[in-house]
Design a protein around this motif. Structure first.
Motif, PDB file in Angstrom:
ATOM      1  N   LEU A 239      12.683  15.780 -73.182  1.00 32.11           N
ATOM      2  CA  LEU A 239      13.555  14.609 -72.698  1.00 32.11           C
ATOM      3  C   LEU A 239      12.900  14.276 -71.214  1.00 32.11           C
ATOM      4  O   LEU A 239      12.755  15.430 -70.401  1.00 32.11           O
ATOM      5  N   PHE A 240      12.349  13.233 -71.044  1.00 31.08           N
ATOM      6  CA  PHE A 240      11.788  12.699 -69.902  1.00 31.08           C
ATOM      7  C   PHE A 240      12.780  12.262 -68.890  1.00 31.08           C
ATOM      8  O   PHE A 240      13.643  11.190 -69.382  1.00 31.08           O
ATOM      9  N   LEU A 241      12.805  12.571 -67.774  1.00 32.35           N
ATOM     10  CA  LEU A 241      14.123  11.979 -66.623  1.00 32.35           C
ATOM     11  C   LEU A 241      13.219  11.629 -65.431  1.00 32.35           C
ATOM     12  O   LEU A 241      12.667  12.646 -64.884  1.00 32.35           O
ATOM     13  N   ASP A 242      13.125  10.362 -64.965  1.00 30.47           N
ATOM     14  CA  ASP A 242      12.467   9.984 -63.909  1.00 30.47           C
ATOM     15  C   ASP A 242      13.732   9.504 -62.892  1.00 30.47           C
ATOM     16  O   ASP A 242      14.455   8.519 -63.117  1.00 30.47           O
ATOM     17  N   THR A 243      13.816  10.176 -61.640  1.00 24.98           N
ATOM     18  CA  THR A 243      15.147   9.957 -60.852  1.00 24.98           C
ATOM     19  C   THR A 243      14.625   9.351 -59.400  1.00 24.98           C
ATOM     20  O   THR A 243      13.736  10.389 -58.811  1.00 24.98           O
TER      21      THR A 243
ATOM     22  N   CYS B  54      11.657  12.372 -58.102  1.00 24.02           N
ATOM     23  CA  CYS B  54      11.290  13.412 -59.119  1.00 24.02           C
ATOM     24  C   CYS B  54      11.145  12.981 -60.632  1.00 24.02           C
ATOM     25  O   CYS B  54      11.941  12.304 -61.055  1.00 24.02           O
ATOM     26  N   THR B  55      10.224  13.597 -61.306  1.00 25.45           N
ATOM     27  CA  THR B  55       9.966  13.615 -62.814  1.00 25.45           C
ATOM     28  C   THR B  55      10.370  15.066 -63.202  1.00 25.45           C
ATOM     29  O   THR B  55       9.650  16.014 -63.135  1.00 25.45           O
ATOM     30  N   TRP B  56      11.374  14.979 -64.055  1.00 25.10           N
ATOM     31  CA  TRP B  56      11.785  16.123 -64.641  1.00 25.10           C
ATOM     32  C   TRP B  56      11.555  16.241 -66.373  1.00 25.10           C
ATOM     33  O   TRP B  56      11.572  15.150 -67.054  1.00 25.10           O
TER      34      TRP B  56
ATOM     35  N   ALA C 137      17.813  16.347 -52.326  1.00 28.32           N
ATOM     36  CA  ALA C 137      17.321  17.236 -53.298  1.00 28.32           C
ATOM     37  C   ALA C 137      18.565  17.780 -54.011  1.00 28.32           C
ATOM     38  O   ALA C 137      18.571  17.991 -55.713  1.00 28.32           O
ATOM     39  N   GLU C 138      19.852  17.800 -53.368  1.00 28.91           N
ATOM     40  CA  GLU C 138      20.814  18.237 -54.334  1.00 28.91           C
ATOM     41  C   GLU C 138      21.571  17.094 -55.118  1.00 28.91           C
ATOM     42  O   GLU C 138      21.872  17.497 -56.493  1.00 28.91           O
ATOM     43  N   LYS C 139      21.372  15.953 -54.695  1.00 28.07           N
ATOM     44  CA  LYS C 139      21.429  14.893 -55.899  1.00 28.07           C
ATOM     45  C   LYS C 139      20.559  14.713 -56.913  1.00 28.07           C
ATOM     46  O   LYS C 139      21.204  14.428 -58.052  1.00 28.07           O
ATOM     47  N   GLN C 140      19.267  15.173 -56.684  1.00 27.97           N
ATOM     48  CA  GLN C 140      18.476  15.136 -57.770  1.00 27.97           C
ATOM     49  C   GLN C 140      18.896  16.301 -58.860  1.00 27.97           C
ATOM     50  O   GLN C 140      19.019  16.033 -60.076  1.00 27.97           O
ATOM     51  N   GLU C 141      19.174  17.358 -58.381  1.00 29.76           N
ATOM     52  CA  GLU C 141      19.882  18.427 -59.408  1.00 29.76           C
ATOM     53  C   GLU C 141      21.097  17.909 -59.959  1.00 29.76           C
ATOM     54  O   GLU C 141      21.370  18.200 -61.428  1.00 29.76           O
TER      55      GLU C 141
ATOM     56  N   PHE D 175      12.863  21.318 -65.768  1.00 29.62           N
ATOM     57  CA  PHE D 175      12.000  21.792 -64.861  1.00 29.62           C
ATOM     58  C   PHE D 175      11.372  20.672 -64.385  1.00 29.62           C
ATOM     59  O   PHE D 175      11.176  19.504 -64.723  1.00 29.62           O
ATOM     60  N   VAL D 176      11.099  20.593 -62.665  1.00 29.18           N
ATOM     61  CA  VAL D 176      10.379  19.403 -62.196  1.00 29.18           C
ATOM     62  C   VAL D 176       8.882  19.385 -62.360  1.00 29.18           C
ATOM     63  O   VAL D 176       8.235  20.470 -62.276  1.00 29.18           O
ATOM     64  N   LYS D 177       8.511  18.483 -62.870  1.00 31.43           N
ATOM     65  CA  LYS D 177       7.007  18.374 -63.164  1.00 31.43           C
ATOM     66  C   LYS D 177       6.408  17.454 -62.104  1.00 31.43           C
ATOM     67  O   LYS D 177       5.088  17.926 -61.763  1.00 31.43           O
ATOM     68  N   LYS D 178       7.051  16.676 -61.207  1.00 29.59           N
ATOM     69  CA  LYS D 178       6.395  15.932 -60.335  1.00 29.59           C
ATOM     70  C   LYS D 178       7.498  15.789 -59.199  1.00 29.59           C
ATOM     71  O   LYS D 178       8.421  15.049 -59.420  1.00 29.59           O
ATOM     72  N   ALA D 179       7.041  15.880 -57.762  1.00 25.69           N
ATOM     73  CA  ALA D 179       7.930  15.521 -57.015  1.00 25.69           C
ATOM     74  C   ALA D 179       7.154  14.786 -55.915  1.00 25.69           C
ATOM     75  O   ALA D 179       6.344  14.951 -55.593  1.00 25.69           O
ATOM     76  N   VAL D 180       7.998  13.768 -55.139  1.00 24.02           N
ATOM     77  CA  VAL D 180       7.434  12.781 -54.134  1.00 24.02           C
ATOM     78  C   VAL D 180       8.485  12.534 -53.214  1.00 24.02           C
ATOM     79  O   VAL D 180       9.438  12.129 -53.580  1.00 24.02           O
ATOM     80  N   LEU D 181       7.940  12.578 -51.987  1.00 27.35           N
ATOM     81  CA  LEU D 181       8.750  12.276 -50.840  1.00 27.35           C
ATOM     82  C   LEU D 181       8.115  11.289 -50.043  1.00 27.35           C
ATOM     83  O   LEU D 181       6.902  11.126 -49.658  1.00 27.35           O
ATOM     84  N   GLU D 182       8.885  10.152 -49.596  1.00 29.38           N
ATOM     85  CA  GLU D 182       8.103   9.116 -48.697  1.00 29.38           C
ATOM     86  C   GLU D 182       8.911   8.671 -47.667  1.00 29.38           C
ATOM     87  O   GLU D 182      10.552   8.510 -48.010  1.00 29.38           O
TER      88      GLU D 182
END
Length: 246
Positions: A194-198, A110-112, A224-228, A10-17
């Motif tokens: 499992l921590f995943l930062d992309t 995103c931090t998953w 967003a699609e690539k994040q998934e 699940f997404v814990k943190k999302a950032v757009l810049e």
């Protein structure tokens, strides 16, 4: 690890810049930006560089606007679709006020978190064994097994979301205290995950020109699609590795 050990991410943190060329209009239009966003935020301020910061009372949502960047961060979004639906109108409004129609970079980070049903040392063992099938040939050099592990990767792409792409990917096991240090003590945190930062970036291609704001929606949804894709790909890879060892 298997499907009974490594749960769904699940997404814990999302950032757009976005980054763009310096806008001299920024300082004259900060008031208009505040007026356009103030209904959604409870705190407003400026840092020492004059960057405007808006924040929710519980700090779960922040929106920073400067003369060369716009950055939005949300903790615990319901999912990526809802995050995208929430952030795009804000970007559209602010970039319109600043009269920005071209940007040099779009970043979607995103931090998953993928909860792990087991102890931290078990997660370390399972992940390292999958990533290093010949691990016994390596660990004997250190006269023991690793107590922790992390896997950083950098990928580059051409013709990626309308520009040149780059993805910084970092994953590994974390316990709750490690997670608190990284994402803060907000919302639910698994005991082990499992921590995943992309961090996915689309940069303007010198051979094509700047990224058009009119294409922002398409580029952000592509990211967003690539994040998934990247996240589920890593989780499924680790699950399959565990299943093969059974």
């Amino acid at each position: 690890m298997g499907r009974t050990m490594l749960k769904n991410p699940f997404v814990k943190k999302a950032v757009l810049e976005t980054r763009f060329r310096l806008r001299g209009t920024y300082y004259d239009r900060r008031g208009a930006i505040v007026d356009s966003q103030i209904g959604s935020f409870q705190r407003v301020g400026f840092d020492k560089n004059g960057t405007l910061g808006l924040m929710a009372a519980d700090e779960s949502e922040t929106f920073s606007i400067g003369p060369k960047t716009v950055n939005y961060r949300l903790l615990d979004p319901k999912d990526l679709d809802s995050f995208v639906d929430r952030v795009l109108p804000r970007f559209d409004e602010v970039l319109s006020i600043l009269e920005v129609d071209e940007v040099d970079r779009i970043g979607f980070r995103c931090t998953w978190l993928t909860p792990y049903k087991g102890k931290f040392h078990q997660a370390v063992r399972d992940i390292t064994t999958t990533m290093h099938p010949q691990h016994d040939n390596l660990w004997h050099v250190f006269e023991g097994s690793p107590a922790d592990a992390g896997y950083p990767f950098v990928f580059t792409f051409e013709n990626f979301g309308g520009g040149l792409g780059k993805a910084n990917v970092n994953f590994g096991p974390m316990d709750k205290n490690q997670l608190k240090n990284d994402v803060g003590d907000f919302g639910r945190l698994p005991d082990v995950a499992l921590f995943l930062d992309t961090d996915i970036m689309v940069n303007s291609d010198p051979n094509v020109g700047p990224l058009k704001v009119s294409k922002l929606i398409d580029t952000v949804r592509f990211c967003a699609e690539k994040q998934e894709q990247f996240t589920w790909g890593i989780v499924d890879f680790l699950r399959r590795g565990s299943e093969r060892r059974k």
